[in-house]
Scaffold this motif. Structure first.
Motif, PDB file in Angstrom:
ATOM      1  N   ALA A   1       1.075  -1.204  -0.280  1.00 13.62           N
ATOM      2  CA  ALA A   1       0.230   0.086  -0.062  1.00 13.62           C
ATOM      3  C   ALA A   1       0.808   1.770   0.174  1.00 13.62           C
ATOM      4  O   ALA A   1       0.524   2.185  -0.841  1.00 13.62           O
ATOM      5  CB  ALA A   1      -1.060   0.023   1.438  1.00 13.62           C
ATOM      6  N   PHE A   2       1.492   1.203   0.631  1.00  6.00           N
ATOM      7  CA  PHE A   2       2.705   2.531   0.748  1.00  6.00           C
ATOM      8  C   PHE A   2       3.604   2.609  -0.353  1.00  6.00           C
ATOM      9  O   PHE A   2       3.758   3.301  -0.860  1.00  6.00           O
ATOM     10  CB  PHE A   2       3.994   2.342   2.249  1.00  6.00           C
ATOM     11  CG  PHE A   2       4.768   3.521   2.100  1.00  6.00           C
ATOM     12  CD1 PHE A   2       4.540   4.705   2.735  1.00  6.00           C
ATOM     13  CD2 PHE A   2       6.088   3.297   1.309  1.00  6.00           C
ATOM     14  CE1 PHE A   2       5.723   5.827   3.008  1.00  6.00           C
ATOM     15  CE2 PHE A   2       6.863   4.476   1.441  1.00  6.00           C
ATOM     16  CZ  PHE A   2       6.630   5.246   2.224  1.00  6.00           C
ATOM     17  N   ALA A   3       4.116   1.575  -1.068  1.00  2.64           N
ATOM     18  CA  ALA A   3       4.528   1.481  -2.034  1.00  2.64           C
ATOM     19  C   ALA A   3       4.088   1.990  -3.293  1.00  2.64           C
ATOM     20  O   ALA A   3       4.252   3.421  -4.322  1.00  2.64           O
ATOM     21  CB  ALA A   3       5.179   0.246  -2.937  1.00  2.64           C
ATOM     22  N   ILE A   4       2.382   1.850  -3.066  1.00  2.18           N
ATOM     23  CA  ILE A   4       1.446   2.594  -4.934  1.00  2.18           C
ATOM     24  C   ILE A   4       1.534   4.149  -3.945  1.00  2.18           C
ATOM     25  O   ILE A   4       1.395   4.424  -5.518  1.00  2.18           O
ATOM     26  CB  ILE A   4       0.100   1.483  -4.208  1.00  2.18           C
ATOM     27  CG1 ILE A   4       0.541  -0.190  -5.187  1.00  2.18           C
ATOM     28  CG2 ILE A   4      -0.690   1.911  -5.454  1.00  2.18           C
ATOM     29  CD1 ILE A   4      -0.720  -0.963  -4.717  1.00  2.18           C
ATOM     30  N   SER A   5       0.925   3.695  -3.103  1.00  2.00           N
ATOM     31  CA  SER A   5       0.304   5.483  -2.807  1.00  2.00           C
ATOM     32  C   SER A   5       2.212   6.557  -2.709  1.00  2.00           C
ATOM     33  O   SER A   5       1.293   7.841  -3.041  1.00  2.00           O
ATOM     34  CB  SER A   5       0.396   5.586  -1.117  1.00  2.00           C
ATOM     35  OG  SER A   5      -1.092   4.832  -1.754  1.00  2.00           O
ATOM     36  N   ASN A   6       3.079   5.945  -2.905  1.00  4.62           N
ATOM     37  CA  ASN A   6       4.002   6.856  -2.772  1.00  4.62           C
ATOM     38  C   ASN A   6       4.760   6.738  -3.766  1.00  4.62           C
ATOM     39  O   ASN A   6       6.106   7.378  -4.015  1.00  4.62           O
ATOM     40  CB  ASN A   6       5.332   6.309  -1.588  1.00  4.62           C
ATOM     41  CG  ASN A   6       4.723   7.408   0.100  1.00  4.62           C
ATOM     42  OD1 ASN A   6       4.832   8.165   0.283  1.00  4.62           O
ATOM     43  ND2 ASN A   6       3.967   5.725   0.302  1.00  4.62           N
ATOM     44  N   GLY A   7       4.117   6.234  -4.677  1.00  5.95           N
ATOM     45  CA  GLY A   7       5.270   6.349  -5.968  1.00  5.95           C
ATOM     46  C   GLY A   7       6.245   5.201  -6.120  1.00  5.95           C
ATOM     47  O   GLY A   7       6.936   6.074  -7.116  1.00  5.95           O
ATOM     48  N   LEU A   8       6.271   4.090  -5.812  1.00  9.90           N
ATOM     49  CA  LEU A   8       7.456   2.965  -6.473  1.00  9.90           C
ATOM     50  C   LEU A   8       7.340   1.954  -6.916  1.00  9.90           C
ATOM     51  O   LEU A   8       7.473   1.063  -6.774  1.00  9.90           O
ATOM     52  CB  LEU A   8       8.063   2.364  -4.065  1.00  9.90           C
ATOM     53  CG  LEU A   8       7.948   3.911  -3.936  1.00  9.90           C
ATOM     54  CD1 LEU A   8       8.629   2.716  -2.423  1.00  9.90           C
ATOM     55  CD2 LEU A   8       9.475   4.687  -4.244  1.00  9.90           C
ATOM     56  N   VAL A   9       5.512   2.414  -7.320  1.00 11.85           N
ATOM     57  CA  VAL A   9       5.608   1.190  -8.054  1.00 11.85           C
ATOM     58  C   VAL A   9       4.733   1.590  -9.354  1.00 11.85           C
ATOM     59  O   VAL A   9       4.617   2.570  -9.467  1.00 11.85           O
ATOM     60  CB  VAL A   9       4.373   0.064  -7.090  1.00 11.85           C
ATOM     61  CG1 VAL A   9       3.603  -0.829  -8.274  1.00 11.85           C
ATOM     62  CG2 VAL A   9       4.802  -0.553  -6.310  1.00 11.85           C
ATOM     63  N   ASP A  10       5.561   1.527 -10.509  1.00 11.11           N
ATOM     64  CA  ASP A  10       5.159   1.178 -11.340  1.00 11.11           C
ATOM     65  C   ASP A  10       3.501   1.242 -12.364  1.00 11.11           C
ATOM     66  O   ASP A  10       2.762   0.522 -12.179  1.00 11.11           O
ATOM     67  CB  ASP A  10       5.552   0.487 -12.747  1.00 11.11           C
ATOM     68  CG  ASP A  10       5.098   0.540 -14.710  1.00 11.11           C
ATOM     69  OD1 ASP A  10       4.098   1.943 -14.991  1.00 11.11           O
ATOM     70  OD2 ASP A  10       5.438  -0.421 -15.628  1.00 11.11           O
ATOM     71  N   PRO A  11       3.238   2.969 -11.941  1.00 16.29           N
ATOM     72  CA  PRO A  11       1.646   2.420 -12.284  1.00 16.29           C
ATOM     73  C   PRO A  11       0.373   1.669 -13.396  1.00 16.29           C
ATOM     74  O   PRO A  11      -1.006   1.414 -13.165  1.00 16.29           O
ATOM     75  CB  PRO A  11       0.593   4.017 -12.977  1.00 16.29           C
ATOM     76  CG  PRO A  11       2.148   4.852 -12.385  1.00 16.29           C
ATOM     77  CD  PRO A  11       3.707   3.638 -12.697  1.00 16.29           C
ATOM     78  N   ALA A  12       1.324   1.310 -14.710  1.00 14.66           N
ATOM     79  CA  ALA A  12       1.007   0.452 -15.752  1.00 14.66           C
ATOM     80  C   ALA A  12       0.904  -1.618 -14.096  1.00 14.66           C
ATOM     81  O   ALA A  12      -0.291  -1.983 -14.929  1.00 14.66           O
ATOM     82  CB  ALA A  12       1.994   0.488 -16.150  1.00 14.66           C
ATOM     83  N   ARG A  13       1.479  -1.183 -13.330  1.00  9.72           N
ATOM     84  CA  ARG A  13       0.836  -2.365 -12.268  1.00  9.72           C
ATOM     85  C   ARG A  13      -0.310  -2.413 -11.603  1.00  9.72           C
ATOM     86  O   ARG A  13      -0.390  -3.774 -10.925  1.00  9.72           O
ATOM     87  CB  ARG A  13       2.376  -2.575 -11.859  1.00  9.72           C
ATOM     88  CG  ARG A  13       3.414  -3.027 -12.386  1.00  9.72           C
ATOM     89  CD  ARG A  13       3.789  -4.233 -12.968  1.00  9.72           C
ATOM     90  NE  ARG A  13       3.770  -5.151 -11.361  1.00  9.72           N
ATOM     91  CZ  ARG A  13       3.342  -6.151 -10.979  1.00  9.72           C
ATOM     92  NH1 ARG A  13       2.475  -6.273 -11.163  1.00  9.72           N
ATOM     93  NH2 ARG A  13       3.526  -6.379 -10.391  1.00  9.72           N
ATOM     94  N   VAL A  14      -0.990  -1.532 -11.367  1.00 10.56           N
ATOM     95  CA  VAL A  14      -2.523  -1.335 -10.352  1.00 10.56           C
ATOM     96  C   VAL A  14      -3.335  -0.480 -11.026  1.00 10.56           C
ATOM     97  O   VAL A  14      -3.501   0.259 -11.945  1.00 10.56           O
ATOM     98  CB  VAL A  14      -1.438   0.284  -9.710  1.00 10.56           C
ATOM     99  CG1 VAL A  14      -2.986   0.759  -8.635  1.00 10.56           C
ATOM    100  CG2 VAL A  14      -0.281   0.029  -9.113  1.00 10.56           C
ATOM    101  N   PRO A  15      -4.649  -1.607 -11.273  1.00 13.92           N
ATOM    102  CA  PRO A  15      -5.725  -1.887 -11.724  1.00 13.92           C
ATOM    103  C   PRO A  15      -6.617  -0.642 -11.467  1.00 13.92           C
ATOM    104  O   PRO A  15      -5.985   0.104 -10.157  1.00 13.92           O
ATOM    105  CB  PRO A  15      -6.599  -3.133 -11.630  1.00 13.92           C
ATOM    106  CG  PRO A  15      -5.774  -3.249 -10.067  1.00 13.92           C
ATOM    107  CD  PRO A  15      -4.335  -3.051 -10.112  1.00 13.92           C
ATOM    108  N   ASP A  16      -7.548  -0.152 -12.076  1.00 13.54           N
ATOM    109  CA  ASP A  16      -8.279   1.219 -11.420  1.00 13.54           C
ATOM    110  C   ASP A  16      -9.610   0.194 -10.569  1.00 13.54           C
ATOM    111  O   ASP A  16      -9.477   1.140  -9.635  1.00 13.54           O
ATOM    112  CB  ASP A  16      -9.006   1.361 -12.556  1.00 13.54           C
ATOM    113  CG  ASP A  16      -8.988   2.545 -13.364  1.00 13.54           C
ATOM    114  OD1 ASP A  16      -8.314   3.124 -13.237  1.00 13.54           O
ATOM    115  OD2 ASP A  16      -8.330   1.821 -15.523  1.00 13.54           O
ATOM    116  N   ASN A  17      -9.483  -1.049 -10.258  1.00 17.99           N
ATOM    117  CA  ASN A  17     -10.556  -1.746  -9.406  1.00 17.99           C
ATOM    118  C   ASN A  17     -10.068  -3.314  -9.296  1.00 17.99           C
ATOM    119  O   ASN A  17     -10.170  -3.785 -10.793  1.00 17.99           O
ATOM    120  CB  ASN A  17     -11.697  -1.634 -10.146  1.00 17.99           C
ATOM    121  CG  ASN A  17     -12.321  -0.157 -10.088  1.00 17.99           C
ATOM    122  OD1 ASN A  17     -13.073   0.327  -8.327  1.00 17.99           O
ATOM    123  ND2 ASN A  17     -12.256   0.599 -11.226  1.00 17.99           N
ATOM    124  N   GLY A  18     -10.032  -3.330  -7.874  1.00 15.05           N
ATOM    125  CA  GLY A  18      -9.354  -4.873  -7.811  1.00 15.05           C
ATOM    126  C   GLY A  18      -8.616  -5.451  -6.814  1.00 15.05           C
ATOM    127  O   GLY A  18      -8.691  -4.750  -6.073  1.00 15.05           O
TER     128      GLY A  18
END
Length: 393
Positions: A113-130
């Motif tokens: 959760a921290f990694a996603i919210s703080n820009g450490l994960v490629d946005p393409a790896r994060v779905p809109d929902n799911g």
């Protein structure tokens, strides 16, 4: 006399599972603290408020328990097939050191959760929902962990109805898979046996399962040391003599596992190994007042962390429990009724927890491919922590 002003460092205070910790991006730390060493340790000790002879952490972010004296450093991973590198530091409460020898399984739930919210994960790896499947490189133990993070409208979803014993309020479920959880530096059973006779001077010879999975752990039978397995924190933590006995068991287990070369080294390696005791199912009243029925669990487990009985169960120790339960002949398996199984529900001081483990025979030994559990995580506060600037000098 002049004094250095305080410096401020971006940080997030998060709950993960039944633990809390201060999370940092590696690049946000002062330059001197971006590499392992004395400067980093001094900074993080001051953030937490250690060492504190009063045992309260009044002048820091720590909570004066092993579950709340934790720090995490995260960075985007350069390792192929991974999203984020996760480094965990267990901060001693009353001594000036940080133990970097193991992972925190509970805080693992907050890493994705921290990694996603703080820009450490490629946005393409994060779905809109799911669910976002975040592949974590656990740098302390050099293992891969997969965290499945719920996503709603492109954002991490923290609220939900998943209940976790040991946590007051429900939240969103985070499913975690610990891949190949056996210690990368050695065998699953460092002695080569699922059960050994462990000689502990002043206590006797105890049957023990010593296992490297999730975190090195020494399991003993509750009955062999005068307990039932239904104990709560006060039963152990208010008994100085009992705590000393457990530390003696832990130190001799560490020596037998090859984690230390002399008993004196155990004092500087408080985070690992853990020591736990197991018993067959029995009814008891959890610390919340909830009744746990014998028929609702497969066995009882109590574990100590940083010298005190844990209020629930460490996530990494749960991995060790799930792994040991999957292998016939271990004390954990025997307490659960024996045989092979791929999941076990155990009773701990705050309630119950289910953990899965997948093991297979390979030659004369066993290989564990995966351990699974569900946790939850939530941001409690974000902004900056402040510490006196001279802490880095």
């Amino acid at each position: 006399m002049s004094h250095a002003p305080q410096i401020r460092i971006p940080a997030t205070y998060m709950r993960g599972g039944t633990s809390k910790g201060v999370f940092f991006r590696l690049d946000d730390l002062p330059e001197a603290a971006r590499v392992p060493g004395a400067a980093r340790d001094r900074l993080l000790l001051r953030v937490i408020g250690s060492p504190d002879p009063y045992g309260k952490h009044t002048d820091g972010m720590g909570g004066a328990t092993s579950s709340t004296s934790k720090t995490v450093i995260l960075s985007a991973s350069a390792r192929e097939g991974h999203d984020v590198d996760y480094l965990f530091g267990q901060v001693s409460i009353d001594k000036p050191f940080i133990d970097w020898s193991g992972n925190c399984g509970n805080l693992t739930a907050a890493v994705g959760a921290f990694a996603i919210s703080n820009g450490l994960v490629d946005p393409a790896r994060v779905p809109d929902n799911g669910e976002a499947e975040i592949r974590i490189w656990q740098a302390n133990i050099e293992k891969t962990i997969i965290a499945r993070i719920p996503i709603t409208d492109g954002q991490v979803q923290e609220t939900g109805d998943f209940e976790l014993d040991g946590v007051t309020f429900p939240a969103a479920e985070v499913r975690i898979e610990f891949l190949d959880p056996a210690d990368g530096e050695g065998a699953l059973f460092p002695t080569g046996n699922p059960v050994d006779d462990l000689e502990v001077p002043g206590i006797g010879t105890l049957k023990a399962t010593m296992i490297n999975a999730g975190i090195p752990t020494v399991f003993v039978n509750a009955a062999d040391i005068g307990y039932t397995g239904t104990e709560l924190q006060g039963d152990i933590n208010e008994d100085a003599r009992a705590l000393a006995r457990f530390e003696t068991i832990r130190a001799h287990g560490a020596l037998r596992m090859g984690l230390i070369q002399s008993l004196e080294e155990a004092e500087q390696r408080q985070h690992t190994p853990k020591v736990a005791f197991v018993a067959p199912p029995a009814a008891y009243t959890a610390s919340s007042g909830k009744t746990v029925a014998a028929g609702d669990i497969d066995l009882l487990v109590r574990a100590l962390s940083m010298g005190k009985l844990h209020h629930a169960m460490m996530g990494t120790a749960a991995v060790a429990i799930g792994t040991a339960a999957a292998i016939p002949g271990t004390l954990v398996s025997e307490a659960a009724g024996g045989g092979e199984r791929n999941a076990v529900r155990f009773g701990h001081p705050s309630g119950t927890l289910k953990v899965g483990g997948e093991a297979r025979r390979e030659g004369d030994g066993w290989v564990v491919t995966k351990a699974t559990m569900s946790r939850s995580a939530r941001v409690l506060m974000e902004g900056w922590v402040r510490v006196p600037g001279d802490v880095l000098s």
